[in-house]
Write a protein that holds these residues in place. Structure first.
Motif, PDB file in Angstrom:
ATOM      1  N   ILE A  34       0.866  -1.171   0.000  1.00 25.13           N
ATOM      2  CA  ILE A  34       0.000   0.000   0.000  1.00 25.13           C
ATOM      3  C   ILE A  34       0.912   1.233   0.000  1.00 25.13           C
ATOM      4  O   ILE A  34       1.906   1.267   0.727  1.00 25.13           O
ATOM      5  N   GLY A  36       1.435   5.405   0.525  1.00 19.74           N
ATOM      6  CA  GLY A  36       0.800   6.494   1.271  1.00 19.74           C
ATOM      7  C   GLY A  36       1.667   7.730   1.355  1.00 19.74           C
ATOM      8  O   GLY A  36       2.882   7.682   1.122  1.00 19.74           O
ATOM      9  N   TRP A  37       1.011   8.830   1.662  1.00 21.82           N
ATOM     10  CA  TRP A  37       1.690  10.107   1.901  1.00 21.82           C
ATOM     11  C   TRP A  37       1.212  10.675   3.228  1.00 21.82           C
ATOM     12  O   TRP A  37       0.010  10.612   3.545  1.00 21.82           O
ATOM     13  N   PHE A  48      -1.887  11.860   8.259  1.00 25.99           N
ATOM     14  CA  PHE A  48      -2.149  11.127   7.030  1.00 25.99           C
ATOM     15  C   PHE A  48      -2.660  12.089   5.966  1.00 25.99           C
ATOM     16  O   PHE A  48      -3.471  12.970   6.249  1.00 25.99           O
ATOM     17  N   SER A  51      -3.695   7.609   0.679  1.00 25.96           N
ATOM     18  CA  SER A  51      -3.228   6.239   0.508  1.00 25.96           C
ATOM     19  C   SER A  51      -3.811   5.668  -0.770  1.00 25.96           C
ATOM     20  O   SER A  51      -4.847   6.136  -1.271  1.00 25.96           O
ATOM     21  N   THR A  53      -4.270   1.706  -2.698  1.00 25.68           N
ATOM     22  CA  THR A  53      -4.090   0.267  -2.598  1.00 25.68           C
ATOM     23  C   THR A  53      -3.162  -0.259  -3.693  1.00 25.68           C
ATOM     24  O   THR A  53      -2.765   0.469  -4.600  1.00 25.68           O
ATOM     25  N   CYS A  97       6.652  10.038   2.116  1.00 25.57           N
ATOM     26  CA  CYS A  97       5.984   8.895   1.540  1.00 25.57           C
ATOM     27  C   CYS A  97       6.190   7.691   2.465  1.00 25.57           C
ATOM     28  O   CYS A  97       7.118   7.668   3.280  1.00 25.57           O
ATOM     29  N   LEU A 103      -2.940  -2.093   5.006  1.00 24.75           N
ATOM     30  CA  LEU A 103      -3.614  -0.801   4.921  1.00 24.75           C
ATOM     31  C   LEU A 103      -3.910  -0.270   6.318  1.00 24.75           C
ATOM     32  O   LEU A 103      -3.792   0.931   6.570  1.00 24.75           O
ATOM     33  N   LEU A 106      -0.809   1.311   7.738  1.00 24.71           N
ATOM     34  CA  LEU A 106      -0.498   2.582   7.081  1.00 24.71           C
ATOM     35  C   LEU A 106      -1.490   3.662   7.497  1.00 24.71           C
ATOM     36  O   LEU A 106      -1.099   4.776   7.838  1.00 24.71           O
ATOM     37  N   ARG A 107      -2.762   3.374   7.477  1.00 29.20           N
ATOM     38  CA  ARG A 107      -3.770   4.372   7.875  1.00 29.20           C
ATOM     39  C   ARG A 107      -3.673   4.694   9.364  1.00 29.20           C
ATOM     40  O   ARG A 107      -4.101   5.758   9.783  1.00 29.20           O
ATOM     41  N   SER A 109      -0.959   5.283  10.702  1.00 31.97           N
ATOM     42  CA  SER A 109       0.291   6.047  10.773  1.00 31.97           C
ATOM     43  C   SER A 109       1.454   5.231  11.329  1.00 31.97           C
ATOM     44  O   SER A 109       2.379   5.793  11.914  1.00 31.97           O
ATOM     45  N   PRO A 111       3.225   2.717   9.311  1.00 28.26           N
ATOM     46  CA  PRO A 111       3.760   1.863   8.242  1.00 28.26           C
ATOM     47  C   PRO A 111       5.179   1.443   8.562  1.00 28.26           C
ATOM     48  O   PRO A 111       5.893   2.112   9.307  1.00 28.26           O
TER      49      PRO A 111
END
Length: 124
Positions: A34, A36-37, A48, A51, A53, A97, A103, A106-107, A109, A111
């Motif tokens: 996944i 993300g930024w 966040f 993101s 997928t 990044c 996911l 990552l969501r 915060s 990762p």
């Protein structure tokens, strides 16, 4: 080992556009991750931003950037992007990044992998 390298930050004026890039390298295939930024403004916590997928089917955005920012990826080139339009001074931050195979992580915060960050400054 995974390495993420951002590029594309800079100083722009309000209303301008800017595109950030994040290049992936590692033993695992990029398509497994996944993308993300995140961003962190001075004196504030990292937040966040977006993101995407693995196959680019589902994107999610911070409410304040929805409609102005777009996250995309090129799995053949091991790279993903954050296209930012209609930039505002409140978008000023260091942008990071990130990538993870989860996911939820990552969501949340958390990762596993982060880039080193690139500064975006928007003047009014």
């Amino acid at each position: 080992q995974v390495q993420l390298v951002e590029s594309g930050g800079g100083l722009v004026q309000a209303g301008d556009s800017l595109t950030l890039s994040c290049s992936y390298s590692g033993r695992l295939r990029f398509i497994n991750f996944i993308a993300g930024w995140f961003r962190q403004a001075p004196g504030k916590e990292r937040e966040f931003v977006a993101s995407l997928t693995t196959r680019g089917w589902t994107a999610d955005y911070l409410g304040s950037v929805e409609g102005r920012f777009n996250i995309s990826r090129d799995n053949d080139k091991n790279i993903f992007y954050l296209q930012m339009t209609s930039l505002k001074p409140e978008d000023t931050a260091k942008y990071y990044c990130a990538a993870d195979q989860s996911l939820a992580k990552l969501r949340g915060s958390k990762p596993d992998y982060w880039g080193q960050g690139t500064q975006v400054t928007v003047s009014s």
